[in-house]
Write an enzyme that holds these catalytic residues in place. Structure first.
Site, mmCIF file in Angstrom:
data_model
loop_
_atom_site.group_PDB
_atom_site.id
_atom_site.type_symbol
_atom_site.label_atom_id
_atom_site.label_comp_id
_atom_site.label_asym_id
_atom_site.label_seq_id
_atom_site.Cartn_x
_atom_site.Cartn_y
_atom_site.Cartn_z
ATOM 1 N N HIS A 1 -4.724 22.245 62.198
ATOM 2 C CA HIS A 1 -4.774 23.692 61.958
ATOM 3 C C HIS A 1 -5.476 24.461 63.066
ATOM 4 O O HIS A 1 -5.594 25.683 62.976
ATOM 5 C CB HIS A 1 -5.442 24.023 60.607
ATOM 6 N N ASP B 1 -0.768 17.661 62.095
ATOM 7 C CA ASP B 1 -0.548 17.803 60.649
ATOM 8 C C ASP B 1 0.809 18.438 60.373
ATOM 9 O O ASP B 1 0.897 19.642 60.165
ATOM 10 C CB ASP B 1 -1.671 18.651 60.065
ATOM 11 N N ASP C 1 6.201 21.479 56.630
ATOM 12 C CA ASP C 1 5.649 22.795 56.935
ATOM 13 C C ASP C 1 4.357 22.695 57.737
ATOM 14 O O ASP C 1 3.704 21.649 57.796
ATOM 15 C CB ASP C 1 5.401 23.587 55.648
ATOM 16 N N HIS D 1 5.214 16.033 54.895
ATOM 17 C CA HIS D 1 5.599 17.427 54.712
ATOM 18 C C HIS D 1 6.092 18.025 56.031
ATOM 19 O O HIS D 1 5.636 17.654 57.116
ATOM 20 C CB HIS D 1 4.456 18.248 54.110
ATOM 21 N N GLU E 1 -0.070 11.673 56.764
ATOM 22 C CA GLU E 1 -1.179 12.569 57.073
ATOM 23 C C GLU E 1 -1.975 12.032 58.268
ATOM 24 O O GLU E 1 -2.063 10.818 58.471
ATOM 25 C CB GLU E 1 -2.113 12.705 55.867
ATOM 26 N N GLU F 1 3.489 22.163 51.636
ATOM 27 C CA GLU F 1 2.283 21.391 51.330
ATOM 28 C C GLU F 1 1.025 22.150 51.706
ATOM 29 O O GLU F 1 -0.037 21.940 51.109
ATOM 30 C CB GLU F 1 2.334 20.054 52.083
ATOM 31 N N GLU F 2 1.128 23.047 52.687
ATOM 32 C CA GLU F 2 -0.057 23.702 53.238
ATOM 33 C C GLU F 2 -0.518 24.902 52.425
ATOM 34 O O GLU F 2 -1.513 25.543 52.791
ATOM 35 C CB GLU F 2 0.205 24.142 54.683
#
Length: 363
Positions: free
Chosen positions: A340, A101, A72, A70, A160, A131-132
């Site tokens: 994150h 991530d 984003d 992903h 991932e 995706e987030e």
């Protein structure tokens, strides 16, 4: 920004970090990825679908490997642009939103697409958005519904963060709201009411003493968990509450279906004190994914990684591939525990190691 796909994948990681791409705002990074793939790779069919970029070869190889990542990130926390530093504990690391991530995983995939000569598998690369955030926006879901042929393959690898270890399959997740009803009254005359919050006490005790399963599948041990993650109730400081609810999250091993997981949670709730007075409502559910490591293509990847693999506890998009009958694993640089965070960072050595393993596997 112009991306150089032939550059060191660590530098490519840094360049991707510097393109802001919070969920719903991926147009700039999708533009850069699309342009780089069209101008710096050969032998790929390339399609742009919204803010998703897809590329695949058709060389007639006996098997097809899907590399999916992903684009984003979560909201930026003053951690873009990237910065590099070297520490005694971690060596050289790259800081920045998405470094773990999962822009380092994306960088490895893009570098391989541009530099891998004559791979022994046909390749499909999928870079997708959103995706987030809530599943309804997930770009891979749009591809599954609108371009399903692009998800055909023998094995799927999602970039991932896994700390450079293969994490096979994933656990399912189920959220339920368990509610209790009562009767309001003044707290000075509590005997005239029926306290809804108190009815949840027995359930909380049951959850505190719950013994979760450990399940071995294909040599991967999955650890379930059934926990209260939220509670609500109360009207005022002098009122007996007539309504209360507890939110429960069940992380279940992939040998259970969503229906079986739901039945199990209902059994636990019903067996608790006052359980017959509680109402269970499912608010969210996503199936797990079996590891599929017995599949030859997946087994070859494990061998290329020197047999280093473990179970994936969290839910990821490997579940979508598993539902299609395609073995899927998570494999990428970066400690998932750092995802994150404001100090999100990825070791350069892990980027290089993941690149080395995948290059050896694919060529």
């Amino acid at each position: 920004m112009s991306l150089d796909l032939s550059a060191d994948p660590a530098q490519l990681t840094a360049d991707l970090i510097d393109i802001r791409s919070e969920s719903h705002d991926e147009a700039a990074i999708a533009d850069a990825v699309e342009h780089a793939l069209r101008t710096q790779t050969t032998g790929f069919e390339i399609v742009r679908h919204g803010n998703r970029v897809l590329a695949r070869t058709a060389a007639g190889r006996p098997s097809r490997v899907i590399l999916a990542g992903h684009l984003d990130t979560v909201p930026i926390a003053d951690n873009v642009p990237h910065r590099r530093e070297t520490t005694a504990a971690e060596g050289e690391v790259i800081h920045g939103c998405g470094s773990v991530d999962m822009k380092s995983g994306d960088a490895v995939f893009l570098h391989l697409a541009a530099t891998l000569d004559d791979p022994r598998h046909d390749l499909t690369l999928i870079f997708y958005d959103c995706e987030e955030i809530a599943a309804q926006y997930n770009g891979l879901g749009f591809i599954e519904r609108e371009l399903p042929g692009w998800l055909d393959g023998d094995v799927a690898i999602l970039g991932e963060p896994t700390g450079g270890l293969i994490e096979a399959g994933c656990q399912g997740t189920l959220r339920v709201s368990v509610s209790a009803s009562g009767q309001r009254s003044h707290s000075a005359r509590s005997w005239m009411g029926d306290n809804a919050i108190h009815k949840l006490g027995g359930l909380l005790t049951t959850l505190s003493g719950y013994a979760p399963r450990r399940v071995d599948i294909d040599g991967c041990e999955y650890r379930e968990g059934l926990n209260a993650v939220g509670i609500s109730g109360g009207v005022a400081g002098n009122v007996i509450p007539d309504d209360a609810a507890v939110t429960i999250n069940f992380r279940f091993a992939p040998d259970r279906s969503i229906e079986q997981a739901t039945d199990h949670v209902r059994e636990v709730v019903t067996s608790s004190p006052s359980g017959d007075q509680l109402t269970v409502t499912v608010t969210d559910a996503a199936a797990g994914a079996l590891p599929g490591l017995s599949n030859p293509a997946a087994a070859e990847l494990v061998a290329a990684a020197d047999g280093n693999f473990r179970a994936k506890y969290g839910w990821t998009d490997v579940s979508r591939f598993s539902a299609l009958g395609i073995p899927a694993v998570n494999y990428g640089p970066g400690d998932p525990n750092l995802a994150h965070r404001v100090d999100e960072r990825v070791p350069v050595a892990q980027i290089h190691e993941v690149h080395r393993v995948l290059r050896n596997y694919l060529r």
